[in-house]
Design an enzyme around this catalytic site. Sequence first.
Site, PDB file in Angstrom:
ATOM      1  CG  ASN A 131      -2.002   1.012   1.171  1.00 44.84           C
ATOM      2  OD1 ASN A 131      -1.819   2.104   0.622  1.00 44.84           O
ATOM      3  ND2 ASN A 131      -3.146   0.675   1.716  1.00 44.84           N
ATOM      4  CG  HIS A 167      -8.609  -1.336   4.535  1.00 48.08           C
ATOM      5  ND1 HIS A 167      -7.487  -0.936   3.854  1.00 48.08           N
ATOM      6  CD2 HIS A 167      -8.460  -2.664   4.777  1.00 48.08           C
ATOM      7  CE1 HIS A 167      -6.677  -1.972   3.713  1.00 48.08           C
ATOM      8  NE2 HIS A 167      -7.253  -3.038   4.252  1.00 48.08           N
ATOM      9  CG  ASP A 197      -6.354  -6.515   4.357  1.00 43.13           C
ATOM     10  OD1 ASP A 197      -6.113  -5.397   3.860  1.00 43.13           O
ATOM     11  OD2 ASP A 197      -6.804  -6.656   5.513  1.00 43.13           O
ATOM     12  CB  CYS A 253      -6.354  -0.501   0.375  1.00 38.77           C
ATOM     13  SG  CYS A 253      -7.540   0.759   0.867  1.00 38.77           S
TER      14      CYS A 253
END
Length: 1117
Positions: free
Chosen positions: A203, A455, A472, A208
Amino acid sequence: MTMMTPPPVEPEEDEMLVPHQELPAADAAQPMEVVAQTEAVSTAESQPAEDPQTSQFMWTIQNFTRINGKKHYSEVFVVGGYKWRVLIFPKGNNVDHFSMYLDVADSANLPYGWSRYAQFSLAVVNQIQQKYTIRKDTQHQFNARESDWGFTSFMPLSELYDPNRGYLVDDTVVVEAEVAVRKMVDYWTYDSKKETGYVGLKNQGATCYMNSLLQTLYHTPYFRKAVYHMPTTENDMPSGSIPLALQSLFYKLQYSDNSVATKELTKSFGWDTYDSFMQHDVQELNRVLCEKLEDKMKETVVEGTIEQLFEGHNINYIECINVDYKSNRKESFYDLQLDVKGCRDVYASFDKYVEVERLEGDNKYQAENHGLQDAKKGVLFLDFPPVLQLQLKRFEYDYMRDTMVKINDRYEFPLQLDLDRDDGKYLAPDADRSIRNLYTLHSVLVHSGGVHGGHYYAFIRPTLSDQWYKFDDERVTKEDIKKALEEQYGGEEELPQVNPGFNNAPFKFTKYSNAYMLVYIRESDKDKIMCNVDEKDIAEHLRVRLKKEQEEKEHKKKEKSEAHLYTIIKVARDENLKEQIGKDIYFDLVDHEKVHSFRIQKQLPFTTFKEEVAKEYGIPVQFQRFWLWAKRQNHTYRPNRPLTLLEETQSVGQLREVSNKAHNAELKLFLEVELGPDLWPLPPPEKSKEDILLFFKHYNPEKEELCFVGRLFVKALGKPSDILAKLNEMAGFAPNEEIELYEEIKFEPNVMCEHIDRKLTFRSSQLEDGDIVCFQKAPIPDSDNQMRYPDVPSYLEYVHNRQVVHFRSLEKPKEDDFSLELSKLHTYDDVVERVARQLGVDDPAKIRLTSHNCYSQQPKPQPIRYRGVEHLLDMLIHYNQMSDILYYEALDIPLPELQGLKTLKVAFHHATKDEVVIHSIRLPKNSTIADVINNLKTKVELSSPSAELRLLEVFYHKIYKIFPLQEKIENINDQYWTLRAEEIPEEEKNLGPHDRLIHVYHFMKDPLQNQQIQNFGDPFYLAIRESETLAEVKERIQKKLQVPDEEFCKWKFAFISMNRPDYLQDSDVVSARFQRRDVYGAWEQYLGLEHTDNAPKRAYTANQTRHTYEKPVRIYN
């Protein structure tokens, strides 16, 4: 302990949900609509699905109004083995709201790197009617930096302190907290590749949203294969080529063992660091990226891939009910936006998508040759794409609260999606029904957080097997189907009861993490889409390039891991001094970053290093002598002393420690080699304390050149006269040439270069090892040959202060126009004189300069005032950065005169002609609006000599102000607002006591912004009479705007207050709606004219584009 009844309303999205740090005062610029769930904050979905430990805490605060401190803590309570407490600000944390937070009570005593995750609710209990208890919930990962979290604007202070409301009873307030703690897993040692076979993406700050999309695209193998087959060459650079950057990224995702950076890709987009820290919308990025790739794929072997994968088609139809008329319009789509609000699942959204709308009553359809007709309007699908991307409309505009909100309602989506259901009710009559539209779920993109931030991550089935994976950012984990589907439906999560059997209400928690985008793959195309992609699909040059990159990376990694075992030795030689002095450097002797480096193991003896030097330079060990460098107090860096014989017997590591107080890994040395007449090396001469090593530079004032000519040992008690012949020889002069000698002492912050008295000894002149002597031919007295810099000190002063400045026209701030070599010590007058001469401007006072902002890479908003700075250096410094750019304007009058004037750009709207003309009005700063109008009257064409003018302030198609005639113009800002001048209509001059002057604005509803009202066009005032109906007002508006009947009949009219429309009927009395005079800002109540915006945009609105609140996603290359 019983649980209070949950509140009847949903948690508000416009909460400030932040750590309790002392906020700026209320008058500071503080965004009050922030959900501060940043990407650093993991969510419930980021954690393992362990059963949480839950507890309740009730805090009765007596003598509430007598609490003296700004903040107040509860007693400590324990949940999940952790100590917690509630923190309140009884008078608000610099806001007019009660502020309340959950705090980690023992944060100061916890070990480094601690963190814990909790879902919690905080409540202020209504002691009269429990149903009015105010409760708000959230979730947070607590750590040392954010050890408290909660609500700065929990509830208005006016409600809390109102004794009739029930929150403050007998000077007592009751606060309740419910906390559910989940244990954290240590991910520091987690290896995604080892655990799952896949790697994540790093990131960059707020990327993200991009990472989740890129993983989804990468795990669509047909798409990945097409990207690999896009033509690129070994000469392309990833940072300048989107195809190559994407190929590189996909290759690393496929073959790397560690998470992959996206910086090359974002650089290829033309993004700067700011773009990487701006969170955008996944859907917007998906569309922009696909359009860009579609364009890049044209005329290549993969042309049409984007359309083949993602493009579907639908028919927009309107069918008249009473006459035989039907209008069809075929449209293509790459994704579908489905409603979430009011729909329980995907099928309900598709039902709504194809729902038939009746056009009747005031909303009849204007059918060609048939006039206004009752009709049916709808959408049906001609075909669906192999890869179906569904965008779920989780964000929409709330008219009641006049803001965007996130819809966290429960919304289900199936593992298999059948779009042929109910006899193909979603398909158009002429759709190809031989294709079976049965889809299987491939990806679920999740948004966790609120409307203003959050997020993104993705659940993906890379092979469409039963195994799901969560991507993630850098971490990839295996997940079950429940986690990927059911837990992403949204809605509420119910945590286990604290004391089962005690009839207490369960702890319900709104889930802020939910599906935002779904990707389905058609079963009949599954084998084609999920194809095999291996190395043979990757261009040879790409494989070679990326393998080389990987090898270099591994090599650097190895070097870094072994760095503590090695010392870097940087060796400067005479050759380096000759190469650099007068070209790269002018002061001191060498730039150590440009000399040869040796990487030597610390435990090796220094003699081994000397052997390495002998191999590198062909200089036998016995002819080498090394000097240590030293940084002097005056910030110069010179050879200080030779190594002793004892030091040369030490290891490299020991020597580095002796020489280097800063303890870095480098050792800097000067290699002294003496050469004989035949240029063969000789043993170094004996050096006593009486011998001084001096370095010599020669200056030629005619050519303005400085160069290194050599070094000499001199005796401390010797005099410069002893070496004059040798210096002449080194410079190539006649033996008896008269020369002047100077010592170069220092150059920071100022140059110090002093004349050397040749009659004094070197010791008396305070010369020592490593000192620099500059010499030149002695100037000839009374010579006609005038030189700019006749001696060494003046030349070194010039070199130290010279500055090449790139000048740009302020009208073209991206393009260099010309460059000038100036001195940082040039005065303001010197600089403008040089610029005026370059531009051929007769008077330097007509030059106005503007400094450069190093951060925004734009001109500073305010120009430099006449003689407002002393020197060029003051013009170029921006905070602690030095710029080399200035912007110029050539004015029509001298700047001192202009500074006494104010220039306003005024847009004059002609009373009878449809034209707008921009006029520049320049008047003394103490002038008034009346002076502006009088000046303007001399420049414009009026409808009659007696016409009166007024000046308005217009911003984003709304009128904010009529300027009073007596107002001074000095503080008027026309940079952001448009100043509009117009004639005052006769009808407005004689208003009756009950007549009203109202605002009239054009508007439309933006379908992409949840029908949010968008104003456009030119706003205007309209005088309305006391009993005038809408029908009468419409007639006057149509005449004023000269709109044809066939167009005007489609317009709708609404009374709009605070951005909410109330549509009017022809019989409504318009003035009755405009009774309130206390509304903040008259511009917020207006008569709205709803119609499409067909007018061309006028140039003068360009300055209003500065007021955009969020940058759209743009890919520039």
